[in-house]
Write a protein that holds these residues in place. Sequence first.
Motif, mmCIF file in Angstrom:
data_model
loop_
_atom_site.group_PDB
_atom_site.id
_atom_site.type_symbol
_atom_site.label_atom_id
_atom_site.label_comp_id
_atom_site.label_asym_id
_atom_site.label_seq_id
_atom_site.Cartn_x
_atom_site.Cartn_y
_atom_site.Cartn_z
ATOM 1 N N LYS B 31 0.599 -1.074 0.031
ATOM 2 C CA LYS B 31 0.062 0.042 -0.114
ATOM 3 C C LYS B 31 0.758 1.105 0.000
ATOM 4 N N LYS B 35 1.022 4.041 -2.905
ATOM 5 C CA LYS B 35 0.660 5.497 -2.681
ATOM 6 C C LYS B 35 1.620 6.420 -2.985
ATOM 7 N N LYS B 36 3.013 6.069 -2.790
ATOM 8 C CA LYS B 36 4.014 6.824 -3.269
ATOM 9 C C LYS B 36 4.156 7.098 -4.722
ATOM 10 N N GLY B 38 1.430 7.473 -6.321
ATOM 11 C CA GLY B 38 0.023 8.285 -6.668
ATOM 12 C C GLY B 38 -1.049 7.351 -6.998
ATOM 13 N N TYR B 39 -0.835 6.256 -6.547
ATOM 14 C CA TYR B 39 -2.055 5.281 -6.748
ATOM 15 C C TYR B 39 -3.130 5.576 -5.272
ATOM 16 N N GLN B 40 -4.376 5.685 -5.488
ATOM 17 C CA GLN B 40 -5.210 5.916 -4.551
ATOM 18 C C GLN B 40 -6.151 4.660 -4.275
ATOM 19 N N GLU B 41 -6.669 4.331 -3.179
ATOM 20 C CA GLU B 41 -7.350 3.175 -2.542
ATOM 21 C C GLU B 41 -8.944 3.756 -2.971
ATOM 22 N N ILE B 42 -9.578 2.372 -3.489
ATOM 23 C CA ILE B 42 -10.986 2.466 -3.488
ATOM 24 C C ILE B 42 -11.308 1.097 -2.829
ATOM 25 N N GLN B 43 -12.747 0.866 -2.567
ATOM 26 C CA GLN B 43 -13.241 -0.267 -2.365
ATOM 27 C C GLN B 43 -14.616 -0.290 -2.984
ATOM 28 N N THR B 44 -14.900 -1.448 -3.388
ATOM 29 C CA THR B 44 -16.479 -1.624 -3.901
ATOM 30 C C THR B 44 -17.159 -2.833 -3.186
ATOM 31 N N PHE B 125 -6.900 7.937 -14.076
ATOM 32 C CA PHE B 125 -7.364 7.457 -12.715
ATOM 33 C C PHE B 125 -6.411 6.299 -12.399
ATOM 34 N N LYS B 126 -5.719 6.573 -11.134
ATOM 35 C CA LYS B 126 -4.867 5.649 -10.712
ATOM 36 C C LYS B 126 -5.267 4.906 -9.332
ATOM 37 N N GLN B 131 -8.874 -6.220 -1.723
ATOM 38 C CA GLN B 131 -10.149 -6.846 -0.992
ATOM 39 C C GLN B 131 -10.128 -8.165 -1.328
#
Lengths: 462, 462
Positions: B31, B35-36, B38-44, B125-126, B131
């Motif tokens: 993780k 993040k370093k 530039g990827y951002q977390e999402i959850q579905t 969108f990164k 999950q």
Amino acid sequence: MANVKAAIPKGTRDFNPQVMVKRNHIFDTIKKVFKKYGYQEIQTPTMENLDTLTGKYGDEGDQLIFKILNSGDYMLKAESLKQKGEELSSKKLLPIISEKALRYDLTVPFARYVVMHQHEITSPFKRFQIQPVWRADRPQKGRYREFYQCDADVVGSDSLLNEAEFVCIYDEALSKLGLRDFTIKINHRKILTGIAELIGKPQQIVDLTVAIDKLDKIGLDGVERELLERGFTAADLDVLRPIILLSGSNEEKLQTLERVLQNSESGQKGIAEIKTLFGYLASFTLENAKVELDLTLARGLNYYTGCIFEVKTNEVAMGSIGGGGRYDNLTGMFGKEGLTGAGISFGADRIYDVLEELNLFPAAVSESTKVLICVFGEEEQNFALPILSRLRKADISAELFPFGAKMKKQMAYANDKNIPFVVIIGSEEMQSKQLSLKNMESGEQVKVSVEELVERLGVMSN
Amino acid sequence: MANVKAAIPKGTRDFNPQVMVKRNHIFDTIKKVFKKYGYQEIQTPTMENLDTLTGKYGDEGDQLIFKILNSGDYMLKAESLKQKGEELSSKKLLPIISEKALRYDLTVPFARYVVMHQHEITSPFKRFQIQPVWRADRPQKGRYREFYQCDADVVGSDSLLNEAEFVCIYDEALSKLGLRDFTIKINHRKILTGIAELIGKPQQIVDLTVAIDKLDKIGLDGVERELLERGFTAADLDVLRPIILLSGSNEEKLQTLERVLQNSESGQKGIAEIKTLFGYLASFTLENAKVELDLTLARGLNYYTGCIFEVKTNEVAMGSIGGGGRYDNLTGMFGKEGLTGAGISFGADRIYDVLEELNLFPAAVSESTKVLICVFGEEEQNFALPILSRLRKADISAELFPFGAKMKKQMAYANDKNIPFVVIIGSEEMQSKQLSLKNMESGEQVKVSVEELVERLGVMSN
């Protein structure tokens, strides 16, 4: 492949990056406090055997459990029913076509876990668990079919120190999240039992607490009228009056209760436990929590056997943001009798709403990347790549917008992602080796060497 | 309530505290690197509409999707079928009694997410997503019905910089986890297309790669024999020979391919892209990863349209521990055409096994509580509570074993929880106010004041 509308089941949610960082802020804060008090994380499967869950949440609960269809040709097993010409009703078919279901809470899986792993568990076993649960409730504002629970439980210790530490955990976690005015309400099942013994109406203890709870709104007359309507007698009211009017400090309340409940063994036991708990709490300095003995707290009465907790914020109108208590024999349903336990839960969705309303999410939480490098063409990009690499080696979160996009688009990207700094590299910067560093909040722009850039942003990352 | 055996569905797992901290170590490390970059977390949601998933994973995949039974009286909707006297087969009944299913991977929900939220998304969108997913596969060693996926994808950017950064992400994350010798294998779909064009057999490209992959084991003769058996001609073999024998450095392989594929537009395009990618990588310093052009890599061939990745450790015999590539038109299935994307995945379960086998989990990871306070009676406990409170205020994870247990049991508790320090408080310690601090690893025991205790353990927590 036919096109399908992009949609999700009702009552479920996507969490976008902005929401995720805020949710993680809440969970991470609570987790850290759980760990500080010696609670350890476990996870259990999303699917449990249907018979593990059935019958644990009452008839209504059973209806709300999401069942999973057996894989393969699930109707094969229904052949004999069909041949007998039996009606294939939902109820009859269910045990034949479904053997698994989605976790409905974290408590029953925890009880199942404790029994299944009893020989590898160190007692007392202090575990926390933060995982989603599913309920086929009718979705409405603030009620979802998939939501996270956030529980800490200890089994195998009847010490009231555990209860005292739960109060500390609430205090520390909610204070760390920025709350400054909240109340941890405490009640004791045995005190309620004592009151019920007093008037010989153990079945009506919930009626009683519901009525007492209205004292502020409808006054003593109103409460007494309601109690009479609910079947209490005038003689009951005479006995109950000191309890209805119970007020003052926790000590004053306890004094009144000791007098009123002097003949009830249960009542005296409950009072003694609350006093021990308050004694322990005197050794811990609470940061912001008020602790209040509240006899109207009747939460989960069928379930809890000792202390009962509920947490309310006084800064926003909102239901309880946490609760819990002590229970006995949780694992009895899986064949292990006599194990005592106590636990608390944080209402993460409500805490989220409270923090949002009070504007308590730290600004840094919504920051993703520290710096975006913007270039105009391929040559600038090639010049920029080693700089990007150096930033990352210094543990600075950095991005480069691939060449080919207009500056306006690149700036919009930085804005949307809440990136606080932008480095612009054009031909001038390549020649002078002085990069333009723009502070996106102040608009200030300075020229810096690569070394200065890494140093400045590195300091700010800490 | 009848007793139920404490068990979980086959192919699922409980994660105990010791396993959880190790799993979290892996996820947290990955993780942080996501993040370093530039990827951002999402959850579905765990549940997707069944029609969102159906038809996306082939017929076999459809069978392996866990379907959720509609809640309520699900057979009501089957009445008309019943009345028509139709056979209630599994297949006919399914769309009537089930509308939702468990997520099968993270990619289709991501595509659904991108289309559903297209107007709020910043392009490119990164996103990353960690999950669990569920598959009704036959459980076997190392294959579970519930397992975590750990994906990073970017959509809306065709820059090969994204691919280069994926290589960096693999390098940095796996290096941080302690791996020192691993290979990121790279191939390109268009190079494979070029080879297929060369011999006019586009359908047989997988047969070809499978055969080439055996070169080390069965030699050129063996590979050629196998290719003949698979329907290739002697003329094909003449053309293919330089490809089968492709070896040397990445540069040498590319030179050979450029010559062999000089007449294939696709082939040239693929070679050019790989060269650009290698060019970008030259600007980034990789820590431990070897990057290798490998034409036998045919992973997800129906799916990927550009670069293809696979990661293997060279320290342990194990399948791939990661993979990914570029795909076009992922969102077409939800009505949004022409969006390009690329992504990678980490195989968390396999990485866990590798780290375990190489003993790479840091010792501190399995440490929960820093210090356990052991007391003999109630008086000692009361003496100890303010000390416990002070330790925690200093952010030191501390526990007190409630009074009443034998010292042996308390020590076993400290051992089982990997607690490195124990403080023992008896009457002597209460009188002298000098506590006994025991180092559980060395066995060394010293006397310290409360101040010294807090200071010592505080330093060790950092």
